[in-house]
Design an enzyme around this catalytic site. Structure first.
Site, mmCIF file in Angstrom:
data_model
loop_
_atom_site.group_PDB
_atom_site.id
_atom_site.type_symbol
_atom_site.label_atom_id
_atom_site.label_comp_id
_atom_site.label_asym_id
_atom_site.label_seq_id
_atom_site.Cartn_x
_atom_site.Cartn_y
_atom_site.Cartn_z
ATOM 1 N N ASP A 86 -5.848 5.939 2.234
ATOM 2 C CA ASP A 86 -4.480 5.748 3.354
ATOM 3 C C ASP A 86 -4.877 6.402 4.537
ATOM 4 O OD1 ASP A 86 -1.787 5.741 4.094
ATOM 5 O OD2 ASP A 86 -1.162 7.422 2.974
ATOM 6 N N ALA A 88 -3.518 7.722 8.470
ATOM 7 C CA ALA A 88 -2.856 9.025 9.156
ATOM 8 C C ALA A 88 -2.410 8.833 10.598
ATOM 9 C CB ALA A 88 -3.769 10.179 8.762
ATOM 10 N N GLY A 100 3.276 9.978 7.892
ATOM 11 C CA GLY A 100 4.671 9.859 7.693
ATOM 12 C C GLY A 100 5.225 8.930 8.793
ATOM 13 N N GLY A 101 4.265 8.584 9.863
ATOM 14 C CA GLY A 101 4.829 7.513 10.975
ATOM 15 C C GLY A 101 5.482 6.423 10.422
ATOM 16 N N GLU A 108 3.414 9.135 -0.556
ATOM 17 C CA GLU A 108 2.006 9.421 -0.024
ATOM 18 C C GLU A 108 1.425 10.658 -0.741
ATOM 19 O OE1 GLU A 108 1.956 6.506 3.488
ATOM 20 O OE2 GLU A 108 2.508 8.678 4.127
HETATM 21 C C1 5RP Z 1 2.720 6.078 6.916
HETATM 22 C C2 5RP Z 1 1.509 6.932 7.224
HETATM 23 C C3 5RP Z 1 0.419 6.140 7.884
HETATM 24 O O1 5RP Z 1 -0.704 6.361 7.269
HETATM 25 C C4 5RP Z 1 0.349 6.333 9.142
HETATM 26 O O2 5RP Z 1 1.642 6.105 9.834
HETATM 27 C C5 5RP Z 1 -0.734 5.664 10.170
HETATM 28 O O3 5RP Z 1 -0.270 4.327 10.094
HETATM 29 P P1 5RP Z 1 -1.230 3.080 10.801
HETATM 30 O O4 5RP Z 1 -2.369 2.996 9.730
HETATM 31 O O5 5RP Z 1 -0.471 2.103 10.878
HETATM 32 O O6 5RP Z 1 -1.639 3.828 11.960
HETATM 33 O O7 5RP Z 1 1.621 8.052 7.065
HETATM 34 O O8 5RP Z 1 3.887 6.949 6.247
#
Ligand code: 5RP
Length: 224
Positions: A86, A88, A100-101, A108
């Site tokens: 995942d 972040a 959580g963006g 998650e």
């Molecule tokens: C989603 C998340 C994502 O992992 C986080 O926002 C990073 O996103 P990206 O890979 O688009 O930069 O926590 O809830």
């Protein structure tokens, strides 16, 4: 996956493929949410024979997995996952994260909790000395929105209601700015004590085991 995913995210996603090498055939893995994770999912089309299925952390991720032909498995039907991949929003030097963006933080955190190894894939812009510049997402029961917001102000934060957004679990998100998160574990636990909080985006209890940090040319791998 967006065609616009930048090369640092692509390089992090590519480098994470090596963690599939030593897994048994037909393995079930955990898959997060976001553009970096989507870049990784896209690469899984060449691993269909190897991966038996994935526990997805959002409806968006389920849709992406379907596109590459990886079956989704319910979290309730697994006891442990060998790896969880995942992204972040922020990463500190101790492998603590803000997530959580994309609003998928609760699922998650559940999947991170059952994973033996959380491999966090990020572009280098996500690496910070201290968490907190990125507003901390908190999933909250809709009826507790004001109560939780008042408690977060007492903790020194400035909560902002994420408008026109409902989580996959039917809740709302408060994005909290102004927190300098020097002690992530303490703050994660303190926020969890507020009634109405479903989950907060500090991943200290469930911090990453491995960081794959992509840059324009390649990726660095750090293990704790
Ligand atoms: C989603 C998340 C994502 O992992 C986080 O926002 C990073 O996103 P990206 O890979 O688009 O930069 O926590 O809830």
């Amino acid at each position: 996956m967006s065609q616009l995913t930048d090369s640092s995210k692509q390089n992090a996603a590519k480098a994470a493929l090596q963690f599939l090498d030593n897994l048994p055939d037909d393995v079930i893995i955990g898959i997060g949410t976001g553009s970096t994770t989507n870049a990784f999912i896209h690469l899984l089309k060449d691993y269909r024979g190897k991966i038996g299925g994935a526990v997805a952390t959002s409806s968006g991720t389920k849709a992406e997995l379907q596109k590459v032909g990886i079956p989704c498995v319910e979290l309730n039907s697994v006891t442990e996952l060998p790896i969880y991949i995942d992204g972040a929003d922020e990463v500190d030097p101790h492998f603590n994260l803000i997530k959580g963006g994309g609003g998928a933080l609760t699922q998650e955190k559940l999947v991170a909790h059952v994973a033996k190894k959380f491999i966090c894939i990020v572009d280098e812009k996500k690496v910070v000395d201290c968490l907190g510049s990125f507003p901390l997402p908190i999933e909250v029961l809709p009826m507790a929105r004001s109560l939780v917001a008042r408690e977060l102000v007492k903790l020194g934060g400035t909560p902002k209601y994420r408008e026109h957004f409902t989580t996959d679990n039917g809740n709302i998100i408060l994005d909290v700015s102004g927190l300098k998160i020097a002690e992530p574990l303490k703050l994660e636990q303190a926020i969890n004590q507020i009634p109405g909080v479903i989950c907060n985006g500090i991943f200290a209890l469930n911090r990453a085991h491995v960081l794959v940090i992509g840059n324009a040319d390649s990726a660095d791998i750090k293990t704790r």
